[in-house]
Write an enzyme that holds these catalytic residues in place. Sequence first.
Site, mmCIF file in Angstrom:
data_model
loop_
_atom_site.group_PDB
_atom_site.id
_atom_site.type_symbol
_atom_site.label_atom_id
_atom_site.label_comp_id
_atom_site.label_asym_id
_atom_site.label_seq_id
_atom_site.Cartn_x
_atom_site.Cartn_y
_atom_site.Cartn_z
ATOM 1 N N HIS A 235 0.739 -1.185 0.125
ATOM 2 C CA HIS A 235 0.070 0.159 0.109
ATOM 3 C C HIS A 235 0.757 1.355 0.078
ATOM 4 C CE1 HIS A 235 1.310 -0.660 4.264
ATOM 5 N NE2 HIS A 235 0.871 0.907 4.445
ATOM 6 N N ASP B 179 0.630 5.119 1.968
ATOM 7 C CA ASP B 179 -0.026 5.454 2.991
ATOM 8 C C ASP B 179 -1.214 6.431 2.797
ATOM 9 O OD1 ASP B 179 1.281 3.745 4.770
ATOM 10 O OD2 ASP B 179 2.862 5.383 5.131
ATOM 11 N N HIS C 57 4.677 0.313 -0.199
ATOM 12 C CA HIS C 57 5.633 -0.393 0.904
ATOM 13 C C HIS C 57 4.777 -1.555 1.711
ATOM 14 C CE1 HIS C 57 3.804 2.787 3.293
ATOM 15 N NE2 HIS C 57 3.697 2.111 4.246
ATOM 16 N N ARG D 245 5.581 5.688 14.317
ATOM 17 C CA ARG D 245 5.234 6.243 13.053
ATOM 18 C C ARG D 245 4.917 7.465 12.964
ATOM 19 N NH1 ARG D 245 1.296 4.523 8.649
ATOM 20 N NH2 ARG D 245 0.349 6.453 8.145
#
Length: 284
Positions: free
Chosen positions: A101, A103, A259, A274
């Site tokens: 995907h 983000d 990624h 994150r």
Amino acid sequence: MAYRTIEVTPIGGTLGAEVAGIDLARPLGNEQIAEIHQAFLENQVLVFHGQDLTIEQNKDFARRFGPLVPYPFVKGLDDHPEVFEIRKEPDEEKNFGGAWHTDMSFEERPPVGTMLYARETPSRGGDTLIANLYRAYETLSDPMKRVVEGLTGVYSGDLKGRRGGRKALMDSTRFQAANVERAGEMEAEHPLVRTHPETGRKALYVSGSHLYRIAGMTDAESAALVGFLKDHAATPDFTCRVSYRPGTLVVWDNRCTQHRALNDYPGERRVMHRLTIGGGDRPH
Ligand SMILES: [Fe+2]
């Protein structure tokens, strides 16, 4: 290009570079900042090993790339809502981000980039694969380029390709989930071929988990083409692989990469922070 204030070493054939000779806990000079930005645009993925950062220092560095934005489906840290912890405990089986995907491609203006900072890493495994979506576009045949250039993809936050959708993913982790019931409403249309606003290069904007149909096509046409594009955009030839140890920081450009987090460390813990870098353009 040649860099004066940092050392930049490729980690993959077509994207990704390790940056050395810099301590991100210290104030950065203008030339360092400019060179890091240049390296980011040239390499799409930057990896800095051996960093020792507080959460504030991590945020300060991330803000060099753009304003921080929260991630909609996981509650952030109490004092730092723009930071959330990706934690997998030794007894957990499912991982977060385990399918290809890019983000938050279900937003009107998807984020510029994503930063991960490794706090605790397994003894082996737990790498991230990152694919170069410029190469995914450039390696299509000319007739296929002409087909996809005019098409619009539909991107959903609900992980429609996964049984049980977003809810099943969040239920399979111990994250403090948020907005799961709204996942189906989080949807955006974007051109399948987007032009990077800073490099001017074209990228095939495939987000494996989010892209679920092509606007205006029949279901059969859409399923066949989406299936081909997802397979193509995940070709190993287009990827680099980021390995972590505690103190590794990675930042990637969501406008030209996708990624996938590998789930190959059973029985071990992995903890990352994150941060999501907003301020992105509307894909065009
Ligand atoms: Fe991700």
